[in-house]
Design an enzyme around this catalytic site. Structure first.
Site, PDB file in Angstrom:
ATOM      1  N   CYS A 130     -43.245   7.368 -63.309  1.00 28.32           N
ATOM      2  CA  CYS A 130     -42.035   7.432 -64.147  1.00 28.32           C
ATOM      3  C   CYS A 130     -42.333   7.801 -65.595  1.00 28.32           C
ATOM      4  O   CYS A 130     -41.418   8.131 -66.348  1.00 28.32           O
ATOM      5  CB  CYS A 130     -41.286   6.112 -64.074  1.00 28.32           C
ATOM      6  SG  CYS A 130     -40.783   5.726 -62.394  1.00 28.32           S
ATOM      7  N   HIS A 267     -36.384   5.969 -70.022  1.00 30.46           N
ATOM      8  CA  HIS A 267     -36.452   6.068 -68.569  1.00 30.46           C
ATOM      9  C   HIS A 267     -35.341   5.198 -67.977  1.00 30.46           C
ATOM     10  O   HIS A 267     -35.143   4.057 -68.394  1.00 30.46           O
ATOM     11  CB  HIS A 267     -37.822   5.602 -68.082  1.00 30.46           C
ATOM     12  CG  HIS A 267     -37.913   5.544 -66.595  1.00 30.46           C
ATOM     13  ND1 HIS A 267     -37.573   6.615 -65.802  1.00 30.46           N
ATOM     14  CD2 HIS A 267     -38.289   4.548 -65.757  1.00 30.46           C
ATOM     15  CE1 HIS A 267     -37.732   6.279 -64.539  1.00 30.46           C
ATOM     16  NE2 HIS A 267     -38.162   5.031 -64.477  1.00 30.46           N
ATOM     17  N   ASN A 297     -32.741   5.670 -60.431  1.00 26.61           N
ATOM     18  CA  ASN A 297     -34.044   5.912 -61.055  1.00 26.61           C
ATOM     19  C   ASN A 297     -34.698   7.124 -60.396  1.00 26.61           C
ATOM     20  O   ASN A 297     -35.096   7.064 -59.238  1.00 26.61           O
ATOM     21  CB  ASN A 297     -34.909   4.654 -60.881  1.00 26.61           C
ATOM     22  CG  ASN A 297     -36.318   4.821 -61.425  1.00 26.61           C
ATOM     23  OD1 ASN A 297     -36.746   5.924 -61.754  1.00 26.61           O
ATOM     24  ND2 ASN A 297     -37.041   3.718 -61.514  1.00 26.61           N
TER      25      ASN A 297
HETATM   26  N1  COA Z   1     -29.137  -7.088 -52.568  1.00 23.29           N
HETATM   27  C1  COA Z   1     -28.937  -8.408 -52.473  1.00 23.29           C
HETATM   28  N2  COA Z   1     -29.886  -9.321 -52.725  1.00 23.29           N
HETATM   29  C2  COA Z   1     -31.092  -8.859 -53.093  1.00 23.29           C
HETATM   30  C3  COA Z   1     -31.372  -7.491 -53.213  1.00 23.29           C
HETATM   31  C4  COA Z   1     -30.329  -6.600 -52.916  1.00 23.29           C
HETATM   32  N3  COA Z   1     -30.489  -5.248 -53.005  1.00 23.29           N
HETATM   33  N4  COA Z   1     -32.643  -7.342 -53.594  1.00 23.29           N
HETATM   34  C5  COA Z   1     -33.162  -8.542 -53.724  1.00 23.29           C
HETATM   35  N5  COA Z   1     -32.226  -9.484 -53.420  1.00 23.29           N
HETATM   36  C6  COA Z   1     -32.348 -10.936 -53.412  1.00 23.29           C
HETATM   37  C7  COA Z   1     -33.775 -11.398 -53.246  1.00 23.29           C
HETATM   38  O1  COA Z   1     -34.127 -11.443 -51.886  1.00 23.29           O
HETATM   39  C8  COA Z   1     -33.710 -12.759 -53.867  1.00 23.29           C
HETATM   40  O2  COA Z   1     -33.154 -13.647 -52.945  1.00 23.29           O
HETATM   41  P1  COA Z   1     -33.707 -15.159 -52.848  1.00 23.29           P
HETATM   42  O3  COA Z   1     -33.424 -15.758 -54.183  1.00 23.29           O
HETATM   43  O4  COA Z   1     -32.877 -15.708 -51.736  1.00 23.29           O
HETATM   44  O5  COA Z   1     -35.151 -15.013 -52.537  1.00 23.29           O
HETATM   45  C9  COA Z   1     -32.699 -12.607 -54.999  1.00 23.29           C
HETATM   46  O6  COA Z   1     -31.943 -11.420 -54.691  1.00 23.29           O
HETATM   47  C10 COA Z   1     -33.339 -12.433 -56.349  1.00 23.29           C
HETATM   48  O7  COA Z   1     -34.375 -11.486 -56.239  1.00 23.29           O
HETATM   49  P2  COA Z   1     -35.165 -10.958 -57.481  1.00 23.29           P
HETATM   50  O8  COA Z   1     -36.210  -9.989 -57.017  1.00 23.29           O
HETATM   51  O9  COA Z   1     -35.606 -12.108 -58.327  1.00 23.29           O
HETATM   52  O10 COA Z   1     -33.998 -10.197 -58.247  1.00 23.29           O
HETATM   53  P3  COA Z   1     -34.025  -9.539 -59.655  1.00 23.29           P
HETATM   54  O11 COA Z   1     -32.957 -10.057 -60.483  1.00 23.29           O
HETATM   55  O12 COA Z   1     -35.422  -9.533 -60.236  1.00 23.29           O
HETATM   56  O13 COA Z   1     -33.655  -8.034 -59.316  1.00 23.29           O
HETATM   57  C11 COA Z   1     -34.704  -5.924 -59.122  1.00 23.29           C
HETATM   58  C12 COA Z   1     -34.494  -7.278 -58.482  1.00 23.29           C
HETATM   59  C13 COA Z   1     -35.623  -5.090 -58.238  1.00 23.29           C
HETATM   60  C14 COA Z   1     -33.373  -5.226 -59.233  1.00 23.29           C
HETATM   61  C15 COA Z   1     -35.315  -6.113 -60.537  1.00 23.29           C
HETATM   62  O14 COA Z   1     -36.421  -6.991 -60.464  1.00 23.29           O
HETATM   63  C16 COA Z   1     -35.748  -4.850 -61.164  1.00 23.29           C
HETATM   64  O15 COA Z   1     -34.965  -3.951 -61.402  1.00 23.29           O
HETATM   65  N6  COA Z   1     -37.046  -4.744 -61.512  1.00 23.29           N
HETATM   66  C17 COA Z   1     -37.583  -3.535 -62.089  1.00 23.29           C
HETATM   67  C18 COA Z   1     -37.853  -2.568 -61.001  1.00 23.29           C
HETATM   68  C19 COA Z   1     -37.982  -1.175 -61.503  1.00 23.29           C
HETATM   69  O16 COA Z   1     -37.287  -0.753 -62.381  1.00 23.29           O
HETATM   70  N7  COA Z   1     -38.901  -0.415 -60.902  1.00 23.29           N
HETATM   71  C20 COA Z   1     -39.146   0.917 -61.226  1.00 23.29           C
HETATM   72  C21 COA Z   1     -39.823   1.001 -62.531  1.00 23.29           C
HETATM   73  S1  COA Z   1     -40.110   2.630 -62.998  1.00 23.29           S
END
Ligand code: COA
Length: 340
Positions: A130, A267, A297
């Site tokens: 990215c 980004h 993204n």
């Molecule tokens: N829909 C519903 N629930 C979801 C889900 C989805 N698409 N994805 C994850 N969950 C659930 C998880 O299983 C978890 O459930 P649990 O509490 O029962 O275990 C809960 O939601 C929280 O998960 P978590 O991973 O802590 O959520 P979050 O708030 O961190 O959001 C992302 C997850 C991936 C959206 C977030 O961490 C993120 O955007 N991170 C950066 C990733 C990124 O940008 N990557 C590319 C970089 S270039």
């Protein structure tokens, strides 16, 4: 430019002539026709439109069906050249940033060169995920600064839909396909005012993919192709830690403060990440344009596609101070300050 001219320019640089920079003269982008919104995704994995919007800001993304990483790149490059009023024959360097090249060899940039008919250009790929577009832009700057080339076509093109695990709701909701390109030219004033690049290979395990689908039937015919794996929370906190620090470092090099910047083109990973960065820089969120709600993204394509939208909407105007920052797998992070 001929070889003799190039050699003369290199010699004059060695003799201590003035510093050069690059200015973005034209932008272009291309998105696949097929769109997949959150509701459609909710039919594929256990998720909902509300959850995705609230946690990421993403509402829809484009997914390639007929399009390829090369066809998207070519379209974006043609638009960038047209926007700059230049023709392919004048291009001296083509840099393609991608982590989803569909062929091992030849590289994407050479395929783009061939399609464009940019016979004079040297062409190669660069993979910094990215942060790829930004690292490629900086590479072009270095070539121009060294007096080797006068101009470059830089494209970020990705088909991440072919690399994500469509059964993993934690990752498949984030990514989309597309391409964005810029045509840059040497300038003696303005252009890139300051830049930084950082890589942390030790942290690479939080966002990785062990295959680029280069699977041999002679090795393991039935092996399931490894897909993108990510520790979302770790990536999130990496971005909030490193991106504001990198931006401040680039601004310091340009002798500017965060409030002197007109636009922050970051980004497009997650709206909450962008909001967190704005807060840490103490800059109003209105200076951080977003398009991730429509495109998700797109890795190395994210920044140039957004730049193209802002350029064509007339939001970017000559003389504006703009910060670009890319970050992601590697882990890699880069920022630059430009006078548009
Ligand atoms: N829909 C519903 N629930 C979801 C889900 C989805 N698409 N994805 C994850 N969950 C659930 C998880 O299983 C978890 O459930 P649990 O509490 O029962 O275990 C809960 O939601 C929280 O998960 P978590 O991973 O802590 O959520 P979050 O708030 O961190 O959001 C992302 C997850 C991936 C959206 C977030 O961490 C993120 O955007 N991170 C950066 C990733 C990124 O940008 N990557 C590319 C970089 S270039």
């Amino acid at each position: 430019m001929g070889r003799t001219e190039r050699a003369v320019r290199l010699q004059s640089r060695k003799d201590g002539n003035t510093k050069m920079s690059i200015r973005i003269m034209g932008t272009g982008s291309a998105l696949p026709a097929r769109q997949v919104d959150n509701r459609e995704l909710a039919g594929m994995v256990d998720t909902s439109d509300e959850w995705i919007r609230e946690r990421t800001g993403i509402g829809s993304r484009h997914v390639s069906t007929g399009e390829t990483v090369v066809s998207l790149a070519v379209e974006a490059c043609e638009r960038a050249l047209e926007n700059a009023g230049r023709d392919a024959a004048s291009v001296e360097l083509i840099l393609a940033a991608t982590c989803t090249a569909e062929r091992g060899i030849p590289c994407e940039a050479c395929q783009v060169q061939s399609h464009l008919g940019a016979k004079q250009a040297a062409a190669f790929d660069l993979n910094a995920a990215c942060a790829g577009f930004l690292f490629a832009l900086h590479t072009a700057w270095a070539y121009v600064e060294a007096g080797i080339y006068d101009n470059a076509l830089i494209v970020g093109s990705e088909v991440l839909s072919k690399l994500v695990d469509w059964t993993d709701r934690g990752t498949c909701i984030l990514f989309g396909d597309g391409a964005g390109a810029v045509f840059v030219e040497r300038c003696s004033e303005g252009g890139i005012l300051g830049l930084v690049q950082h890589s942390d290979g030790a942290g690479g395990g939080v966002l990785c993919c062990d295959s680029r689908e280069l699977q041999s039937p002679f090795v393991n015919r039935s092996m399931e192709i490894p897909r993108i794996r990510m520790d979302g929370r770790e990536v999130f906190s990496f971005a909030l830690r490193q991106v504001p620090a990198g931006i401040l470092e680039a601004l310091e090099k340009a002798d500017l403060s965060p409030d002197e910047v007109d636009l922050y083109v970051l980004h497009q990973a997650n709206r909450r990440i962008i909001e967190g960065i704005a807060k840490r820089l103490a800059v109003d969120i209105s200076r951080f344009p977003v398009n991730l709600d429509r495109v998700g993204n797109m890795s190395s394509a994210a920044i140039p596609v957004l730049l193209d939208e802002l350029n064509r909407q007339g939001i970017l105007r000559r003389g504006m101070t703009v910060v670009l920052s890319g970050f992601g797998a590697g882990l890699s992070c880069g920022a630059c300050v430009i006078r548009w």
